[in-house]
Design an enzyme around this catalytic site. Structure first.
Site, PDB file in Angstrom:
ATOM      1  N   CYS A  38      -9.362  22.126  17.596  1.00  0.00           N
ATOM      2  CA  CYS A  38      -9.264  22.434  19.028  1.00  0.00           C
ATOM      3  C   CYS A  38      -8.744  21.251  19.829  1.00  0.00           C
ATOM      4  O   CYS A  38      -9.477  20.643  20.627  1.00  0.00           O
ATOM      5  CB  CYS A  38     -10.629  22.867  19.534  1.00  0.00           C
ATOM      6  SG  CYS A  38     -11.164  24.308  18.635  1.00  0.00           S
ATOM      7  N   ARG A  98      -1.711  11.296  10.787  1.00  0.00           N
ATOM      8  CA  ARG A  98      -0.558  10.450  11.142  1.00  0.00           C
ATOM      9  C   ARG A  98       0.339  11.041  12.245  1.00  0.00           C
ATOM     10  O   ARG A  98       0.729  10.325  13.160  1.00  0.00           O
ATOM     11  CB  ARG A  98       0.261  10.102   9.898  1.00  0.00           C
ATOM     12  CG  ARG A  98      -0.547   9.376   8.825  1.00  0.00           C
ATOM     13  CD  ARG A  98       0.313   8.749   7.731  1.00  0.00           C
ATOM     14  NE  ARG A  98       1.054   7.624   8.233  1.00  0.00           N
ATOM     15  CZ  ARG A  98       2.312   7.657   8.565  1.00  0.00           C
ATOM     16  NH1 ARG A  98       3.005   8.759   8.416  1.00  0.00           N
ATOM     17  NH2 ARG A  98       2.903   6.588   9.059  1.00  0.00           N
ATOM     18  N   GLY A 119       0.861  -1.191   0.000  1.00  0.00           N
ATOM     19  CA  GLY A 119       0.000   0.000   0.000  1.00  0.00           C
ATOM     20  C   GLY A 119       0.883   1.223   0.000  1.00  0.00           C
ATOM     21  O   GLY A 119       1.139   1.858  -1.012  1.00  0.00           O
ATOM     22  N   TYR A 131      -2.425   6.800   3.626  1.00  0.00           N
ATOM     23  CA  TYR A 131      -3.043   6.974   4.944  1.00  0.00           C
ATOM     24  C   TYR A 131      -3.194   8.456   5.305  1.00  0.00           C
ATOM     25  O   TYR A 131      -3.130   8.825   6.467  1.00  0.00           O
ATOM     26  CB  TYR A 131      -2.244   6.213   6.016  1.00  0.00           C
ATOM     27  CG  TYR A 131      -2.051   4.752   5.655  1.00  0.00           C
ATOM     28  CD1 TYR A 131      -3.140   3.890   5.645  1.00  0.00           C
ATOM     29  CD2 TYR A 131      -0.811   4.252   5.265  1.00  0.00           C
ATOM     30  CE1 TYR A 131      -2.988   2.553   5.285  1.00  0.00           C
ATOM     31  CE2 TYR A 131      -0.645   2.917   4.897  1.00  0.00           C
ATOM     32  CZ  TYR A 131      -1.742   2.076   4.916  1.00  0.00           C
ATOM     33  OH  TYR A 131      -1.590   0.768   4.550  1.00  0.00           O
ATOM     34  N   TYR A 170       0.309   8.553  15.383  1.00  0.00           N
ATOM     35  CA  TYR A 170       1.482   7.672  15.532  1.00  0.00           C
ATOM     36  C   TYR A 170       2.763   8.449  15.819  1.00  0.00           C
ATOM     37  O   TYR A 170       3.854   7.904  15.672  1.00  0.00           O
ATOM     38  CB  TYR A 170       1.736   6.866  14.248  1.00  0.00           C
ATOM     39  CG  TYR A 170       0.522   6.301  13.570  1.00  0.00           C
ATOM     40  CD1 TYR A 170      -0.153   5.216  14.095  1.00  0.00           C
ATOM     41  CD2 TYR A 170       0.073   6.836  12.369  1.00  0.00           C
ATOM     42  CE1 TYR A 170      -1.252   4.691  13.457  1.00  0.00           C
ATOM     43  CE2 TYR A 170      -1.035   6.313  11.713  1.00  0.00           C
ATOM     44  CZ  TYR A 170      -1.685   5.243  12.267  1.00  0.00           C
ATOM     45  OH  TYR A 170      -2.767   4.723  11.617  1.00  0.00           O
TER      46      TYR A 170
HETATM   47  N1  LLP Z   1      -2.378  -5.975   3.797  1.00  0.00           N
HETATM   48  C1  LLP Z   1      -3.004  -5.954   4.979  1.00  0.00           C
HETATM   49  C2  LLP Z   1      -3.750  -7.134   5.401  1.00  0.00           C
HETATM   50  C3  LLP Z   1      -2.940  -4.803   5.789  1.00  0.00           C
HETATM   51  O1  LLP Z   1      -3.552  -4.788   6.965  1.00  0.00           O
HETATM   52  C4  LLP Z   1      -2.202  -3.670   5.354  1.00  0.00           C
HETATM   53  C5  LLP Z   1      -2.113  -2.453   6.174  1.00  0.00           C
HETATM   54  C6  LLP Z   1      -1.563  -3.735   4.085  1.00  0.00           C
HETATM   55  C7  LLP Z   1      -1.663  -4.905   3.346  1.00  0.00           C
HETATM   56  C8  LLP Z   1      -0.780  -2.601   3.514  1.00  0.00           C
HETATM   57  O2  LLP Z   1       0.309  -2.280   4.295  1.00  0.00           O
HETATM   58  P1  LLP Z   1       1.369  -1.203   3.740  1.00  0.00           P
HETATM   59  O3  LLP Z   1       2.040  -1.804   2.551  1.00  0.00           O
HETATM   60  O4  LLP Z   1       0.626   0.049   3.404  1.00  0.00           O
HETATM   61  O5  LLP Z   1       2.291  -1.003   4.870  1.00  0.00           O
HETATM   62  N2  LLP Z   1      -2.519   3.908   9.068  1.00  0.00           N
HETATM   63  C9  LLP Z   1      -1.172   3.433   9.316  1.00  0.00           C
HETATM   64  C10 LLP Z   1      -0.890   2.151   8.548  1.00  0.00           C
HETATM   65  C11 LLP Z   1      -1.883   1.055   8.829  1.00  0.00           C
HETATM   66  C12 LLP Z   1      -1.644  -0.199   8.019  1.00  0.00           C
HETATM   67  C13 LLP Z   1      -2.758  -1.163   8.142  1.00  0.00           C
HETATM   68  N3  LLP Z   1      -2.652  -2.343   7.315  1.00  0.00           N
HETATM   69  C14 LLP Z   1      -0.178   4.535   8.970  1.00  0.00           C
HETATM   70  O6  LLP Z   1      -0.598   5.625   8.607  1.00  0.00           O
HETATM   71  O7  LLP Z   1       1.027   4.340   9.108  1.00  0.00           O
END
Ligand code: LLP
Length: 452
Positions: free
Chosen positions: A373, A343, A306, A402, A347
């Site tokens: 606020c 973000r 992602g 994200y 985090y």
């Molecule tokens: N596959 C599954 C089953 C997942 O749960 C996720 C992300 C991905 C793929 C993709 O992961 P990536 O390649 O994007 O790392 N909101 C957080 C990140 C949450 C990720 C949740 N799952 C942030 O802003 O860092």
């Protein structure tokens, strides 16, 4: 690959190095000449802000396509499918861009399935469906759409899937999402591969569950999946998780169960700080670890990146409303806020912030904050920023993943518009929300006879 162009497009934080950088850049944003305004490819962010207003998300289609290409090339030696994780950025135009280049999709809700079907209905057969809580209605819709595989996260979910498949008379292809008990070396909120997390099925129980599912007429054991977390910078945890999966594959084979696919999940991280990140080398290192661990498996490899595909392609452009001092601190207040990009608040994530049109002068230490606020509404604390004045534009970098996907209407703020830049062309892919959009569900309820 246009690496030369990428190499030129280099941004340092704090101070701006406008000469050609010697290291591969990972961002599609650049200052075309000294004292020029920041551009996305050939398009000036100043002109986009003027046309579409701020806060504004701007994405480089060229970089997204390039990143997908990096993944596809790195795994070209084997049967594979890149299933982009829709949750990172679910803009229809981005889904279409990726689908047109052969990508599949990893979804985690019925809503995300509807997005894929709206953007690229032909891609339904390239969809994998993950997530710990799928409803019967969501399963039915996905079965009817003919998706590639359900990544099942518990035994009760597998029973529900079998029941829905029987009801609809459609065999369901499933993979067990196993939890390999591997530490992902990332922020605790986005680490998912330990036994204490809610995700997946303990890998030690997987063999038994596959064996019992073999008796069902309505289930086809299609694959196995694993996802250990997000923003993982080292290839080692991926290798460790897949080695455990590989061991499971061998045990299954001994029982006569041969799976067609392994889904290695997503999680490959980027560098939110400097510009010295080499995306090409990172994907290759990742691919080497994955391939090494899965040596001997000649089925299809599914990948769910992602962030890696979209994060660095995107920026959030904001206008400075005020610069104010409180005691010893200087606060730069932008028209973007935590509701647009959560973000940093959620985090403690770092996003580089650069002025769109740099001014001469010394960098100052400031907090960059939004109008919401909450004290948690900040983008940067005690950060060195080039001099800025009210009315100036700043770009929050690496906001393509994200960012908009996690935005909200908190404080009844309208969510930003989104623009996709392809070469010299920019197109609006989502208009700015209006107050009418926000109030509509409540006005509709009132119109139906309830009162405020
Ligand atoms: N596959 C599954 C089953 C997942 O749960 C996720 C992300 C991905 C793929 C993709 O992961 P990536 O390649 O994007 O790392 N909101 C957080 C990140 C949450 C990720 C949740 N799952 C942030 O802003 O860092």
């Amino acid at each position: 690959m246009k690496y030369d162009r990428l190499r030129e497009a280099h941004i340092f934080s704090g101070s701006l190095n406008l000469t050609k950088a010697s290291i591969a850049s990972s961002r599609p944003f650049h200052y075309p000449q000294p004292l020029g305004a920041l551009h996305c490819g050939k398009v000036s962010l100043e002109s986009l802000a003027g046309r579409f207003g701020t806060p504004l998300y701007v994405y480089s289609a060229d970089q997204i396509v390039e990143r997908l290409g990096l993944f596809q090339q790195a795994f070209a030696g084997r049967d594979h499918l890149v299933c982009y994780a829709v949750k990172a950025n679910s803009a229809l135009a981005i889904l279409k861009l990726l689908a047109d280049r052969g990508a599949g999709f990893d979804i985690v809700s019925g809503g995300e399935l509807e997005r894929v079907l709206a953007a690229a209905p032909e891609a339904a057969e390239r969809v994998v469906y993950s997530g710990v809580g799928k409803t019967a209605a969501e399963i039915d819709r996905a079965l009817t759409a003919g998706i590639l595989e359900f990544n099942v996260e518990s035994e009760p979910e597998l029973e529900l899937l079998a029941a829905r498949a029987q009801k609809l008379k459609r065999k369901a292809r499933f993979a067990l999402r196993v939890n390999p008990d591997v530490f992902a070396e990332t922020h605790p909120y986005i680490s998912t591969g330990l036994r204490e997390h809610k995700f997946g099925i303990d890998i030690r129980h997987a063999l038994r569950i596959y064996k019992s599912a073999a008796g069902s007429r309505w289930l086809e054991a299609h694959g196995v999946s694993v996802h250990i977390g997000s923003q993982i910078r080292s290839a080692d945890p991926f290798g460790a998780a897949l080695q455990r999966v590989s061991k499971l594959l061998r045990q299954l084979e001994r029982e006569g169960i041969v799976l067609k696919s392994v889904d290695a999940g997503g999680g490959l991280g980027i560098d939110y700080h400097g510009g010295s990140f080499d995306a090409v080398a990172k994907v290759q290192e990742y691919a080497a670890a994955v391939n090494r661990a899965l040596d001997g498996f000649d089925g299809r490899l599914l990948l769910e990146p992602g962030r890696f595909l979209v994060a660095q392609a995107g920026t959030l452009v904001a206008r400075i409303l005020q610069v104010k001092r409180n005691g010893k601190k200087t606060f730069v207040i932008t028209d973007a806020a935590m509701n647009d990009l959560i973000r940093p608040a959620l985090y403690q994530a770092h996003h580089e912030i650069v002025p769109v049109r740099p001014r001469a002068g010394r960098a100052r230490t400031v907090d960059v904050v939004g109008p919401v606020c909450e004290t948690g509404d900040f983008f940067a604390r005690d950060r060195k920023l080039q001099p800025v004045l009210p009315g100036d534009l700043v770009a929050l970098l690496d906001a393509g993943a994200y960012g908009m996907a996690q935005s909200s209407n908190y404080n009844t703020r309208l969510r930003p518009a989104e623009v996709l830049v392809e070469g010299a062309k920019a197109r609006l892919i989502r208009r700015r929300e209006t107050i009418a959009d926000l109030l509509a569900p409540e006005i509709a309820a009132v119109a139906n006879g309830t009162s405020l």
